[in-house]
Design a protein around this motif. Structure first.
Motif, PDB file in Angstrom:
ATOM      1  N   ALA A  50       0.836  -1.199   0.000  1.00  0.00           N
ATOM      2  CA  ALA A  50       0.000   0.000   0.000  1.00  0.00           C
ATOM      3  C   ALA A  50       0.869   1.246   0.000  1.00  0.00           C
ATOM      4  O   ALA A  50       1.936   1.273   0.596  1.00  0.00           O
ATOM      5  CB  ALA A  50      -0.923   0.009   1.225  1.00  0.00           C
ATOM      6  N   ARG A  51       0.383   2.296  -0.644  1.00  0.00           N
ATOM      7  CA  ARG A  51       1.111   3.557  -0.704  1.00  0.00           C
ATOM      8  C   ARG A  51       1.254   4.187   0.671  1.00  0.00           C
ATOM      9  O   ARG A  51       2.256   4.850   0.965  1.00  0.00           O
ATOM     10  CB  ARG A  51       0.383   4.532  -1.669  1.00  0.00           C
ATOM     11  N   HIS A  52       0.254   3.978   1.552  1.00  0.00           N
ATOM     12  CA  HIS A  52       0.356   4.574   2.883  1.00  0.00           C
ATOM     13  C   HIS A  52       1.263   3.756   3.807  1.00  0.00           C
ATOM     14  O   HIS A  52       1.364   4.070   4.996  1.00  0.00           O
ATOM     15  CB  HIS A  52      -1.030   4.761   3.510  1.00  0.00           C
ATOM     16  N   LYS A  53       1.903   2.728   3.251  1.00  0.00           N
ATOM     17  CA  LYS A  53       2.952   1.997   3.954  1.00  0.00           C
ATOM     18  C   LYS A  53       4.227   2.107   3.108  1.00  0.00           C
ATOM     19  O   LYS A  53       4.698   1.133   2.518  1.00  0.00           O
ATOM     20  CB  LYS A  53       2.568   0.518   4.137  1.00  0.00           C
ATOM     21  N   PRO A  54       4.811   3.299   2.992  1.00  0.00           N
ATOM     22  CA  PRO A  54       5.904   3.524   2.038  1.00  0.00           C
ATOM     23  C   PRO A  54       7.132   2.658   2.265  1.00  0.00           C
ATOM     24  O   PRO A  54       7.789   2.262   1.295  1.00  0.00           O
ATOM     25  CB  PRO A  54       6.237   5.012   2.216  1.00  0.00           C
ATOM     26  N   ILE A  55       7.453   2.344   3.512  1.00  0.00           N
ATOM     27  CA  ILE A  55       8.614   1.488   3.774  1.00  0.00           C
ATOM     28  C   ILE A  55       8.350   0.088   3.224  1.00  0.00           C
ATOM     29  O   ILE A  55       9.237  -0.552   2.645  1.00  0.00           O
ATOM     30  CB  ILE A  55       8.929   1.435   5.283  1.00  0.00           C
ATOM     31  N   SER A  56       7.121  -0.376   3.380  1.00  0.00           N
ATOM     32  CA  SER A  56       6.768  -1.703   2.865  1.00  0.00           C
ATOM     33  C   SER A  56       6.845  -1.725   1.339  1.00  0.00           C
ATOM     34  O   SER A  56       7.358  -2.687   0.743  1.00  0.00           O
ATOM     35  CB  SER A  56       5.366  -2.093   3.326  1.00  0.00           C
ATOM     36  N   GLU A  57       6.341  -0.673   0.690  1.00  0.00           N
ATOM     37  CA  GLU A  57       6.436  -0.599  -0.769  1.00  0.00           C
ATOM     38  C   GLU A  57       7.894  -0.630  -1.210  1.00  0.00           C
ATOM     39  O   GLU A  57       8.263  -1.361  -2.133  1.00  0.00           O
ATOM     40  CB  GLU A  57       5.786   0.699  -1.270  1.00  0.00           C
ATOM     41  N   MET A  58       8.714   0.179  -0.558  1.00  0.00           N
ATOM     42  CA  MET A  58      10.121   0.262  -0.933  1.00  0.00           C
ATOM     43  C   MET A  58      10.826  -1.074  -0.735  1.00  0.00           C
ATOM     44  O   MET A  58      11.562  -1.540  -1.611  1.00  0.00           O
ATOM     45  CB  MET A  58      10.813   1.363  -0.113  1.00  0.00           C
ATOM     46  N   ARG A  59      10.580  -1.717   0.405  1.00  0.00           N
ATOM     47  CA  ARG A  59      11.243  -2.987   0.685  1.00  0.00           C
ATOM     48  C   ARG A  59      10.752  -4.098  -0.242  1.00  0.00           C
ATOM     49  O   ARG A  59      11.541  -4.944  -0.680  1.00  0.00           O
ATOM     50  CB  ARG A  59      11.039  -3.375   2.147  1.00  0.00           C
ATOM     51  N   LEU A  60       9.472  -4.081  -0.563  1.00  0.00           N
ATOM     52  CA  LEU A  60       8.966  -5.072  -1.510  1.00  0.00           C
ATOM     53  C   LEU A  60       9.604  -4.853  -2.877  1.00  0.00           C
ATOM     54  O   LEU A  60      10.005  -5.806  -3.547  1.00  0.00           O
ATOM     55  CB  LEU A  60       7.442  -4.981  -1.614  1.00  0.00           C
ATOM     56  N   GLY A  61       9.712  -3.577  -3.284  1.00  0.00           N
ATOM     57  CA  GLY A  61      10.345  -3.270  -4.558  1.00  0.00           C
ATOM     58  C   GLY A  61      11.775  -3.756  -4.629  1.00  0.00           C
ATOM     59  O   GLY A  61      12.201  -4.316  -5.642  1.00  0.00           O
ATOM     60  N   LYS A  62      12.525  -3.565  -3.548  1.00  0.00           N
ATOM     61  CA  LYS A  62      13.904  -4.048  -3.515  1.00  0.00           C
ATOM     62  C   LYS A  62      13.956  -5.571  -3.577  1.00  0.00           C
ATOM     63  O   LYS A  62      14.798  -6.149  -4.273  1.00  0.00           O
ATOM     64  CB  LYS A  62      14.604  -3.565  -2.237  1.00  0.00           C
ATOM     65  N   ALA A  63      13.049  -6.196  -2.856  1.00  0.00           N
ATOM     66  CA  ALA A  63      13.062  -7.656  -2.777  1.00  0.00           C
ATOM     67  C   ALA A  63      12.782  -8.296  -4.124  1.00  0.00           C
ATOM     68  O   ALA A  63      13.421  -9.284  -4.501  1.00  0.00           O
ATOM     69  CB  ALA A  63      12.050  -8.140  -1.745  1.00  0.00           C
ATOM     70  N   VAL A  64      11.823  -7.741  -4.868  1.00  0.00           N
ATOM     71  CA  VAL A  64      11.426  -8.400  -6.116  1.00  0.00           C
ATOM     72  C   VAL A  64      12.431  -8.147  -7.241  1.00  0.00           C
ATOM     73  O   VAL A  64      12.301  -8.743  -8.316  1.00  0.00           O
ATOM     74  CB  VAL A  64      10.007  -7.976  -6.560  1.00  0.00           C
ATOM     75  N   GLN A  65      13.423  -7.293  -6.996  1.00  0.00           N
ATOM     76  CA  GLN A  65      14.468  -7.112  -8.007  1.00  0.00           C
ATOM     77  C   GLN A  65      15.276  -8.402  -8.185  1.00  0.00           C
ATOM     78  O   GLN A  65      15.958  -8.589  -9.196  1.00  0.00           O
ATOM     79  CB  GLN A  65      15.407  -5.969  -7.609  1.00  0.00           C
ATOM     80  N   THR A  66      15.204  -9.281  -7.183  1.00  0.00           N
ATOM     81  CA  THR A  66      15.935 -10.558  -7.257  1.00  0.00           C
ATOM     82  C   THR A  66      15.116 -11.643  -7.948  1.00  0.00           C
ATOM     83  O   THR A  66      15.569 -12.777  -8.078  1.00  0.00           O
ATOM     84  CB  THR A  66      16.312 -11.031  -5.838  1.00  0.00           C
ATOM     85  N   ILE A  67      13.892 -11.284  -8.384  1.00  0.00           N
ATOM     86  CA  ILE A  67      12.980 -12.238  -9.029  1.00  0.00           C
ATOM     87  C   ILE A  67      12.628 -11.702 -10.411  1.00  0.00           C
ATOM     88  O   ILE A  67      12.474 -10.489 -10.590  1.00  0.00           O
ATOM     89  CB  ILE A  67      11.692 -12.411  -8.192  1.00  0.00           C
ATOM     90  N   GLN A  68      12.469 -12.571 -11.380  1.00  0.00           N
ATOM     91  CA  GLN A  68      12.073 -12.121 -12.711  1.00  0.00           C
ATOM     92  C   GLN A  68      10.677 -11.522 -12.654  1.00  0.00           C
ATOM     93  O   GLN A  68       9.724 -12.172 -12.217  1.00  0.00           O
ATOM     94  CB  GLN A  68      12.124 -13.279 -13.708  1.00  0.00           C
ATOM     95  N   ARG A  69      10.555 -10.271 -13.107  1.00  0.00           N
ATOM     96  CA  ARG A  69       9.313  -9.500 -12.941  1.00  0.00           C
ATOM     97  C   ARG A  69       8.093 -10.214 -13.510  1.00  0.00           C
ATOM     98  O   ARG A  69       7.002 -10.149 -12.921  1.00  0.00           O
ATOM     99  CB  ARG A  69       9.488  -8.122 -13.621  1.00  0.00           C
ATOM    100  N   GLN A  70       8.243 -10.887 -14.637  1.00  0.00           N
ATOM    101  CA  GLN A  70       7.086 -11.514 -15.276  1.00  0.00           C
ATOM    102  C   GLN A  70       6.543 -12.700 -14.481  1.00  0.00           C
ATOM    103  O   GLN A  70       5.460 -13.204 -14.770  1.00  0.00           O
ATOM    104  CB  GLN A  70       7.424 -11.962 -16.705  1.00  0.00           C
ATOM    105  N   HIS A  71       7.273 -13.141 -13.459  1.00  0.00           N
ATOM    106  CA  HIS A  71       6.851 -14.291 -12.667  1.00  0.00           C
ATOM    107  C   HIS A  71       6.074 -13.905 -11.412  1.00  0.00           C
ATOM    108  O   HIS A  71       5.661 -14.786 -10.656  1.00  0.00           O
ATOM    109  CB  HIS A  71       8.075 -15.130 -12.272  1.00  0.00           C
ATOM    110  N   ILE A  72       5.908 -12.603 -11.170  1.00  0.00           N
ATOM    111  CA  ILE A  72       5.215 -12.174  -9.950  1.00  0.00           C
ATOM    112  C   ILE A  72       4.083 -11.206 -10.281  1.00  0.00           C
ATOM    113  O   ILE A  72       4.078 -10.548 -11.321  1.00  0.00           O
ATOM    114  CB  ILE A  72       6.181 -11.516  -8.940  1.00  0.00           C
ATOM    115  N   ILE A  73       3.126 -11.137  -9.362  1.00  0.00           N
ATOM    116  CA  ILE A  73       1.997 -10.209  -9.465  1.00  0.00           C
ATOM    117  C   ILE A  73       2.125  -9.206  -8.325  1.00  0.00           C
ATOM    118  O   ILE A  73       2.071  -9.575  -7.150  1.00  0.00           O
ATOM    119  CB  ILE A  73       0.645 -10.949  -9.351  1.00  0.00           C
ATOM    120  N   LEU A  74       2.299  -7.933  -8.671  1.00  0.00           N
ATOM    121  CA  LEU A  74       2.430  -6.873  -7.673  1.00  0.00           C
ATOM    122  C   LEU A  74       1.127  -6.091  -7.580  1.00  0.00           C
ATOM    123  O   LEU A  74       0.550  -5.684  -8.598  1.00  0.00           O
ATOM    124  CB  LEU A  74       3.555  -5.911  -8.045  1.00  0.00           C
TER     125      LEU A  74
END
Length: 254
Positions: A50-74
């Motif tokens: 959620a946008r109102h949880k900016p740290i969570s958005e940022m950390r999720l974004g960093k985490a999924v950089q290690t996964i091929q984008r087409q394999h996940i649903i954000l």
């Protein structure tokens, strides 16, 4: 892990989703990345923040950089009540998660339902970003089952997120069933009633009765995630004894 289509959005999602709000409480970015990767390795491909949880958005974004984008649903969401704020939120979500697009962007509101030609301008902004390919699907989030029913009848939203758990009122269950009939993806938030209910097998089995329901599990610790993944692989047997216990629990808390 089983995968199902999320309503007419036709996103092929894991039968359970990871609520990434808890990533803001994890001790470090590295620990958050480890948790997300553990979920992915366990078969989870659907991550909600959620946008109102900016740290969570940022950390999720960093985490999924290690996964091929087409394999996940954000998925993310905004609590904006006007189009200008929503546009800022979507742009900030894209930047925070370092992604070119968000699979599912949701409006979270507990007081009113944005309409297609509403004066708030919210739906016009959603359509603009969808046309640009910056968001692919549009959903609605609320804690009000009455507003959820209104969203279903409006037929504008591809997914609906509403609290659903063993202690939910019957109206919430009716909403989930109606979503299945109307081919609207249903995401169940608060599967443990916001922490009030701690019997995970019973909570898990209750939701598993509904084939179209995607529970949104929020975890902060690997041990919690391991337990959720275990019950996905070994779901409780839904027999007469289970149903009797579930009904007793609902009556006890009502």
């Amino acid at each position: 892990m089983e995968y199902i289509a999320l309503g007419r959005a036709n996103l092929l999602v894991s039968r359970i989703a990871l609520g990434a709000y808890g990533l803001q409480y994890v001790e470090s970015d590295e620990a958050a990345t480890s948790l997300v990767n553990m979920a992915y390795q366990g078969g989870i491909n659907f991550f909600d923040t959620a946008r109102h949880k900016p740290i969570s958005e940022m950390r999720l974004g960093k985490a999924v950089q290690t996964i091929q984008r087409q394999h996940i649903i954000l998925a993310s969401k905004s609590m904006a009540t006007d189009g200008r704020t929503l546009q800022e939120d979507i742009e900030n979500s894209l930047e925070a998660m370092s992604c070119d697009y968000i699979d599912l962007y949701q409006i979270e509101n507990h007081d009113f339902l944005p309409k297609k030609d509403g004066n708030d301008g919210i739906f016009k902004v959603l359509e603009k970003f969808r046309d640009k390919g910056k968001i692919h699907h549009i959903g609605f989030v609320t804690e009000s089952p009455e507003l959820a029913m209104e969203a279903i009848e409006a037929d504008l939203y591809e997914t609906l997120q509403l609290p659903l758990n063993i202690l939910s009122p019957d109206l919430n269950i009716q909403v989930a069933k109606l979503c299945e009939e109307r081919d609207i993806g249903f995401i169940a938030m608060q599967p443990l009633c916001g922490g009030v209910f701690r019997n995970i097998p019973l909570a898990y089995g209750f939701l598993r009765q509904y084939e179209n329901v995607i529970p949104l599990w929020g975890t902060r610790l690997p041990e919690e995630l391991q337990q959720i993944l275990y019950f996905e692989s070994h779901p409780p047997v839904i027999d007469d004894k289970f149903l009797e216990e579930a009904q007793h629990t609902r009556m006890l808390f009502s």
